[in-house]
Design an enzyme around this catalytic site. Sequence first.
Site, PDB file in Angstrom:
ATOM      1  N   GLY A   1      -0.362  -5.058   0.650  1.00 34.25           N
ATOM      2  CA  GLY A   1      -1.519  -4.996  -0.242  1.00 34.25           C
ATOM      3  C   GLY A   1      -1.265  -5.654  -1.574  1.00 34.25           C
ATOM      4  O   GLY A   1      -2.189  -6.171  -2.206  1.00 34.25           O
TER       5      GLY A   1
ATOM      6  N   GLU B   1      -2.001  -9.191  -0.995  1.00 31.97           N
ATOM      7  CA  GLU B   1      -3.457  -9.371  -0.955  1.00 31.97           C
ATOM      8  C   GLU B   1      -4.049  -9.338  -2.360  1.00 31.97           C
ATOM      9  O   GLU B   1      -4.962 -10.121  -2.673  1.00 31.97           O
ATOM     10  CB  GLU B   1      -4.087  -8.285  -0.078  1.00 31.97           C
ATOM     11  CG  GLU B   1      -3.769  -8.470   1.400  1.00 31.97           C
ATOM     12  CD  GLU B   1      -4.320  -7.371   2.279  1.00 31.97           C
ATOM     13  OE1 GLU B   1      -5.088  -7.679   3.210  1.00 31.97           O
ATOM     14  OE2 GLU B   1      -3.971  -6.198   2.053  1.00 31.97           O
TER      15      GLU B   1
ATOM     16  N   ALA C   1       0.831  -1.202   0.000  1.00 29.43           N
ATOM     17  CA  ALA C   1       0.000   0.000   0.000  1.00 29.43           C
ATOM     18  C   ALA C   1       0.866   1.253   0.000  1.00 29.43           C
ATOM     19  O   ALA C   1       2.020   1.243   0.433  1.00 29.43           O
ATOM     20  CB  ALA C   1      -0.914   0.006   1.226  1.00 29.43           C
TER      21      ALA C   1
ATOM     22  N   GLU D   1       3.015  -5.659   7.441  1.00 33.15           N
ATOM     23  CA  GLU D   1       2.205  -4.668   8.154  1.00 33.15           C
ATOM     24  C   GLU D   1       2.497  -4.621   9.651  1.00 33.15           C
ATOM     25  O   GLU D   1       2.426  -3.562  10.275  1.00 33.15           O
ATOM     26  CB  GLU D   1       0.702  -4.951   7.936  1.00 33.15           C
ATOM     27  CG  GLU D   1       0.184  -4.585   6.560  1.00 33.15           C
ATOM     28  CD  GLU D   1       0.323  -5.708   5.546  1.00 33.15           C
ATOM     29  OE1 GLU D   1      -0.358  -5.666   4.512  1.00 33.15           O
ATOM     30  OE2 GLU D   1       1.116  -6.642   5.792  1.00 33.15           O
TER      31      GLU D   1
END
Length: 258
Positions: free
Chosen positions: A109, A112, A66, A132
């Site tokens: 991310g 993901e 991210a 994270e």
Amino acid sequence: MNNFEFIETFLTGNVAVIELNRPRQLNSLNRKMVHEIVFAMEGYDRDENVRVIVLAGKGRAFSAGADIDEMMNDHPISLEMLNQFADWDRFALIKKPIIGAVNGFVFGGGFELALSCDLLIAASGTEFSFPEVGLGVMPGAGGTQRLTKLVGRKKAIEWLWTGERISAETALKHGVINKIVAPELIMEETLKFAERLAKQPPLSLRLIKDSVNKAVDYPLYEGMQYERKNFYLLFASQDQKEGMNAFVEKRKPNYQGK
């Protein structure tokens, strides 16, 4: 297709390719980029000429995660009002096969996003991670759920708690990816596999994906009943007639997705 800021798209035969296009930022995912990815996927999902979608990253990383600069000043109310993961939820609604071609870093991310694909082909040297925890947060776009369903509770919690980098070989061993190829062959091999799938009957691919997704959450008996209804449904398709007639007539079938 539309003009996008953070992705590039193109068609090759019946295969649509979506490439993340922030190479200088290692394809870090901001909100607009995620929106563009899912918007493009939904368009291809509706396009009768597209049978398979390939998701890849330009440059030396699939995605390093991210965009932290975008998120660092967020708070619970801003995230709620933004409905932070609304676009992410739409990935699960794509009916056509999605193949991820991943290389370099597949972090946070980006991991993901990769786990949202149906199949993953990785370049050798690719590394996967959920870092994270080192930022005082955790995955929020399905990472804890999809990873656990793939590799089991103990291995998932180890990777999530430590944020360690997982090699492509380890990812293959635990069923996270389907295949490892040489970096210079990643798109060639992925497109070759996508073209192979594009020759299969589209409705069969669609309902197989639907049934397999249900198998992840349904108890065995309920999953089998769901599978059976999809099996019956395919006998209403022209592709079923074409496939079985071609088999009897000893010729190659010509599937139309009808």
